[in-house]
Design a protein around this motif. Sequence first.
Motif, mmCIF file in Angstrom:
data_model
loop_
_atom_site.group_PDB
_atom_site.id
_atom_site.type_symbol
_atom_site.label_atom_id
_atom_site.label_comp_id
_atom_site.label_asym_id
_atom_site.label_seq_id
_atom_site.Cartn_x
_atom_site.Cartn_y
_atom_site.Cartn_z
ATOM 1 N N THR A 63 0.836 -1.394 0.089
ATOM 2 C CA THR A 63 -0.007 -0.051 0.026
ATOM 3 C C THR A 63 0.948 1.214 0.063
ATOM 4 O OG1 THR A 63 -0.049 -0.160 2.431
ATOM 5 C CG2 THR A 63 -1.888 -1.164 1.241
ATOM 6 N N GLN A 64 2.072 1.087 0.146
ATOM 7 C CA GLN A 64 2.883 2.347 0.461
ATOM 8 C C GLN A 64 3.539 2.827 -0.821
ATOM 9 O OE1 GLN A 64 3.199 5.272 1.697
ATOM 10 N NE2 GLN A 64 3.504 4.640 3.985
ATOM 11 N N HIS A 65 3.989 4.235 -1.104
ATOM 12 C CA HIS A 65 4.617 4.681 -2.203
ATOM 13 C C HIS A 65 6.122 4.353 -1.678
ATOM 14 C CE1 HIS A 65 6.419 7.083 -5.247
ATOM 15 N NE2 HIS A 65 5.276 7.536 -5.731
ATOM 16 N N LEU A 66 6.841 3.658 -2.289
ATOM 17 C CA LEU A 66 8.179 2.892 -2.228
ATOM 18 C C LEU A 66 9.368 3.138 -3.159
ATOM 19 C CD1 LEU A 66 7.393 0.066 0.364
ATOM 20 C CD2 LEU A 66 8.032 2.433 0.956
ATOM 21 N N SER A 67 8.801 3.450 -4.182
ATOM 22 C CA SER A 67 9.603 3.451 -5.757
ATOM 23 C C SER A 67 10.911 4.482 -5.417
ATOM 24 C CB SER A 67 8.860 3.724 -6.790
ATOM 25 O OG SER A 67 8.331 4.929 -6.634
ATOM 26 N N ASP A 68 10.895 5.367 -4.690
ATOM 27 C CA ASP A 68 11.912 6.289 -4.510
ATOM 28 C C ASP A 68 12.340 6.393 -3.079
ATOM 29 O OD1 ASP A 68 9.866 7.548 -3.431
ATOM 30 O OD2 ASP A 68 10.062 9.522 -4.316
ATOM 31 N N LEU A 69 12.152 5.429 -2.304
ATOM 32 C CA LEU A 69 12.580 5.329 -0.928
ATOM 33 C C LEU A 69 14.096 5.532 -0.913
ATOM 34 C CD1 LEU A 69 11.293 5.407 2.134
ATOM 35 C CD2 LEU A 69 11.784 2.766 1.921
ATOM 36 N N ILE A 168 -1.487 14.341 -3.760
ATOM 37 C CA ILE A 168 -0.634 13.622 -2.801
ATOM 38 C C ILE A 168 0.664 13.570 -3.172
ATOM 39 C CG2 ILE A 168 -0.392 11.747 -1.262
ATOM 40 C CD1 ILE A 168 -3.434 11.189 -1.635
ATOM 41 N N PRO A 169 1.943 14.192 -2.574
ATOM 42 C CA PRO A 169 3.114 13.798 -2.926
ATOM 43 C C PRO A 169 3.430 12.622 -3.247
ATOM 44 C CG PRO A 169 2.898 15.413 -1.124
ATOM 45 C CD PRO A 169 1.658 14.724 -1.142
ATOM 46 N N ALA A 170 4.457 12.417 -3.997
ATOM 47 C CA ALA A 170 4.802 10.967 -4.682
ATOM 48 C C ALA A 170 5.951 10.515 -3.873
ATOM 49 C CB ALA A 170 4.994 11.132 -6.129
ATOM 50 N N HIS A 171 5.438 10.236 -2.601
ATOM 51 C CA HIS A 171 6.549 9.654 -1.617
ATOM 52 C C HIS A 171 5.896 8.941 -0.611
ATOM 53 C CE1 HIS A 171 6.177 12.767 1.158
ATOM 54 N NE2 HIS A 171 6.751 13.849 0.169
ATOM 55 N N ALA A 172 6.396 8.186 0.290
ATOM 56 C CA ALA A 172 6.057 7.608 1.085
ATOM 57 C C ALA A 172 5.117 8.517 2.170
ATOM 58 C CB ALA A 172 6.842 6.676 2.061
ATOM 59 N N THR A 173 3.963 7.876 2.877
ATOM 60 C CA THR A 173 3.221 9.037 3.563
ATOM 61 C C THR A 173 3.727 9.039 5.136
ATOM 62 O OG1 THR A 173 1.664 6.968 4.305
ATOM 63 C CG2 THR A 173 1.087 8.166 2.288
ATOM 64 N N SER A 174 4.457 8.041 5.587
ATOM 65 C CA SER A 174 5.192 8.080 6.619
ATOM 66 C C SER A 174 6.509 7.919 6.161
ATOM 67 C CB SER A 174 4.952 7.180 7.661
ATOM 68 O OG SER A 174 5.097 5.832 7.114
ATOM 69 N N LEU A 175 7.611 8.959 6.607
ATOM 70 C CA LEU A 175 9.181 8.996 6.756
ATOM 71 C C LEU A 175 9.556 8.918 7.974
ATOM 72 C CD1 LEU A 175 9.057 11.489 3.460
ATOM 73 C CD2 LEU A 175 9.633 9.177 3.653
ATOM 74 N N ALA A 248 -2.955 6.553 7.668
ATOM 75 C CA ALA A 248 -2.116 7.676 7.377
ATOM 76 C C ALA A 248 -0.493 7.138 7.321
ATOM 77 C CB ALA A 248 -2.236 8.498 8.539
ATOM 78 N N PRO A 249 -0.154 6.249 8.425
ATOM 79 C CA PRO A 249 1.315 5.867 8.075
ATOM 80 C C PRO A 249 1.428 4.911 7.107
ATOM 81 C CG PRO A 249 0.306 4.841 9.997
ATOM 82 C CD PRO A 249 -0.943 5.541 9.442
ATOM 83 N N ALA A 250 0.415 4.106 6.623
ATOM 84 C CA ALA A 250 0.860 3.065 5.666
ATOM 85 C C ALA A 250 0.606 3.024 4.386
ATOM 86 C CB ALA A 250 0.483 1.706 6.349
ATOM 87 N N VAL A 251 -0.582 3.883 3.985
ATOM 88 C CA VAL A 251 -1.390 3.724 2.829
ATOM 89 C C VAL A 251 -1.218 5.058 1.924
ATOM 90 C CG1 VAL A 251 -3.528 3.304 1.568
ATOM 91 C CG2 VAL A 251 -2.903 2.022 3.941
ATOM 92 N N HIS A 252 -0.673 5.088 0.630
ATOM 93 C CA HIS A 252 -0.616 6.056 -0.140
ATOM 94 C C HIS A 252 -1.935 5.941 -1.095
ATOM 95 C CE1 HIS A 252 0.613 8.985 -3.270
ATOM 96 N NE2 HIS A 252 1.522 9.356 -2.453
ATOM 97 N N LEU A 253 -2.644 6.975 -1.130
ATOM 98 C CA LEU A 253 -4.074 6.831 -1.691
ATOM 99 C C LEU A 253 -3.927 7.297 -3.274
ATOM 100 C CD1 LEU A 253 -6.086 8.319 1.088
ATOM 101 C CD2 LEU A 253 -6.251 5.944 0.364
ATOM 102 N N ASP A 254 -2.724 7.673 -3.781
ATOM 103 C CA ASP A 254 -2.765 8.086 -5.056
ATOM 104 C C ASP A 254 -1.621 7.365 -5.899
ATOM 105 O OD1 ASP A 254 -3.633 9.235 -7.432
ATOM 106 O OD2 ASP A 254 -2.763 11.211 -6.976
ATOM 107 N N LYS A 255 -1.323 6.279 -5.432
ATOM 108 C CA LYS A 255 0.105 5.732 -6.069
ATOM 109 C C LYS A 255 -0.146 4.570 -7.373
ATOM 110 C CE LYS A 255 1.387 1.494 -3.137
ATOM 111 N NZ LYS A 255 1.865 0.824 -4.347
ATOM 112 N N GLY A 256 -1.259 4.436 -7.493
ATOM 113 C CA GLY A 256 -1.814 3.411 -8.695
ATOM 114 C C GLY A 256 -2.155 2.013 -8.104
ATOM 115 N N CYS A 257 -2.245 0.965 -8.827
ATOM 116 C CA CYS A 257 -2.772 -0.210 -8.357
ATOM 117 C C CYS A 257 -1.862 -1.174 -7.531
ATOM 118 C CB CYS A 257 -2.991 -1.112 -9.814
ATOM 119 S SG CYS A 257 -4.340 -0.623 -10.725
ATOM 120 N N TYR A 258 -2.342 -1.740 -6.563
ATOM 121 C CA TYR A 258 -1.928 -2.752 -5.870
ATOM 122 C C TYR A 258 -3.176 -3.644 -5.500
ATOM 123 C CZ TYR A 258 -3.384 0.467 -2.092
ATOM 124 O OH TYR A 258 -4.240 1.369 -1.523
ATOM 125 N N ARG A 259 -2.627 -4.699 -4.849
ATOM 126 C CA ARG A 259 -4.006 -5.732 -4.288
ATOM 127 C C ARG A 259 -4.842 -5.084 -3.404
ATOM 128 N NH1 ARG A 259 -2.735 -11.946 -2.393
ATOM 129 N NH2 ARG A 259 -2.411 -10.902 -0.653
#
Length: 346
Positions: A63-69, A168-175, A248-259
């Motif tokens: 659920t998290q935006h991790l491509s640029d972690l 929503i910024p294209a990075h993880a919602t919790s850093l 809030a800490p674990a779900v990015h609501l605008d990052k594209g498809c995931y299960r």
Amino acid sequence: MTVVMVEDLDPSSADAGVAAHYGDPVREQRTLATAVGLVDRSNRDVIAVPGDERASWLHTLTTQHLSDLSAMTGSELLVLSPHGHVEQHAYVTEDGTTAWLDTEPGAGAGLLKYLEMMRFFTRVEPRDATAEMAVLSLVGPGAADLFPELAAPRVAAVPGAKFAAGEIPAHATSLYAVREFEGGLARRVPLGVDLLVPRAARTAVIEKLGVPLAGLWAYEAIRVEHHMPRLGWETDHRTIPAEAEFVAPAVHLDKGCYRGQETVARVHHLGRPPRRLVLLHFDGIASDHPPAQGTPVTLAGREVGFIGTAVRHHELGQIALAVLKRNVADDAALNVGESVAAIDPA
């Protein structure tokens, strides 16, 4: 020093293997609330994910935006079922060569099995690293002083239901800021600083830090006070992220498809999750023992939810996190076994 292990008090507990308390759980709670204490959480499972494509791969599976972690950064993630139910929750800590996932005791096998199933031809090598690395937690306002170079954790606010695409910024919602520490890693988190250290060095690290020890009872009391859900305690087989405050800490609501993404998006945009996480206060008259996890919560004889984690807090008395039906009013007179409970209005 008196050490009382979790399994001494409850042989069936999933938290077996660490100290429940060191003889004075109330004092230990106060230490975590006002200063800093060290909690042994080495019973947590750890998964290592090395490989060149680990970031983009975890991004597509969770659920998290991790491509640029970036290196020396942490976050949180969920794995959902196809219907959007929470199956896994983990903290992720990226060190530049490996993404370390630490999760609940006993949950690592299921997480690793899922990751291995989804490898296909991706250049990643997930493995069980529980025997290699152990989690220790420095909890309390003084934890930040021990690692002043670690920036305060950042957790983004949950956007409104009708947010615009790209808002929503294209990075993880919790850093969570990370640094190297004693052959492992230190990660700044909302309750303090988590240490992921070589298991063989665990005792030496504890002695070197010289911080007062506190048991898991104290940690859980602070966690409940701060309304932080825990996989397997505040979740059941049909929990969706919005019900347990994982968004809030674990779900990015605008990052594209995931299960499970369709369920998350639908519930968020409708704004009506079927259940909600609340903090309960007990009257403490009928029983001086907090109720067990899973105990039903009733309203006028009708079951309306269940107890997650119940604790005896050093200031608040008997309290618990509970998952209740959304339509239960804040001023409802609730019953848990023989005890009367009230929802914390805050």
